[in-house]
Write an enzyme that holds these catalytic residues in place. Structure first.
Site, PDB file in Angstrom:
ATOM      1  N   SER A  94      45.581 -96.784  73.990  1.00  0.00           N
ATOM      2  CA  SER A  94      46.336 -97.315  75.121  1.00  0.00           C
ATOM      3  C   SER A  94      47.736 -96.715  75.134  1.00  0.00           C
ATOM      4  O   SER A  94      48.153 -96.056  74.186  1.00  0.00           O
ATOM      5  CB  SER A  94      46.392 -98.839  75.058  1.00  0.00           C
ATOM      6  OG  SER A  94      46.947 -99.266  73.831  1.00  0.00           O
ATOM      7  N   CYS A  95      48.438 -96.974  76.228  1.00  0.00           N
ATOM      8  CA  CYS A  95      49.773 -96.448  76.454  1.00  0.00           C
ATOM      9  C   CYS A  95      50.661 -96.751  75.245  1.00  0.00           C
ATOM     10  O   CYS A  95      50.609 -97.858  74.723  1.00  0.00           O
ATOM     11  CB  CYS A  95      50.351 -97.087  77.719  1.00  0.00           C
ATOM     12  SG  CYS A  95      51.918 -96.377  78.232  1.00  0.00           S
ATOM     13  N   PRO A  96      51.413 -95.795  74.772  1.00  0.00           N
ATOM     14  CA  PRO A  96      51.717 -94.487  75.365  1.00  0.00           C
ATOM     15  C   PRO A  96      50.904 -93.331  74.796  1.00  0.00           C
ATOM     16  O   PRO A  96      51.162 -92.188  75.120  1.00  0.00           O
ATOM     17  CB  PRO A  96      53.190 -94.302  75.017  1.00  0.00           C
ATOM     18  CG  PRO A  96      53.297 -94.879  73.633  1.00  0.00           C
ATOM     19  CD  PRO A  96      52.344 -96.090  73.662  1.00  0.00           C
TER      20      PRO A  96
END
Length: 81
Positions: free
Chosen positions: A17-19
């Protein structure tokens, strides 16, 4: 996947997941030559807006396409410089 683009390399960021998808995409793009196309395969729905925003704000890259297929998000990013 897309038959419109000849990809130079595929980056698998599924499950991240982000980032991390953006961090790894930037790293992979840095290792390519101008004109090369990176295929990024992700499972994070947020990658659709994240990759677009990153590409729009980054000199030397162009987002060619994004494909959503169920829970798989594929991005085609070209290094332009």
């Amino acid at each position: 996947m897309s038959s419109e683009y000849t990809t130079t390399e595929t980056l698998d960021v599924k499950g991240q997941s982000c980032p991390m998808p953006i961090v790894k995409t930037k790293g992979a793009i840095d290792d390519l030559e101008a004109g090369d196309v990176l295929e990024v395969v992700a499972t994070d729905a947020g990658s659709m807006s994240d990759v677009r925003g990153w590409a729009d704000g980054t000199d030397g890259v162009e987002l060619l396409d994004q494909v959503e297929d169920d829970d798989l998000y594929t991005h085609y990013v070209k290094k332009t410089a």
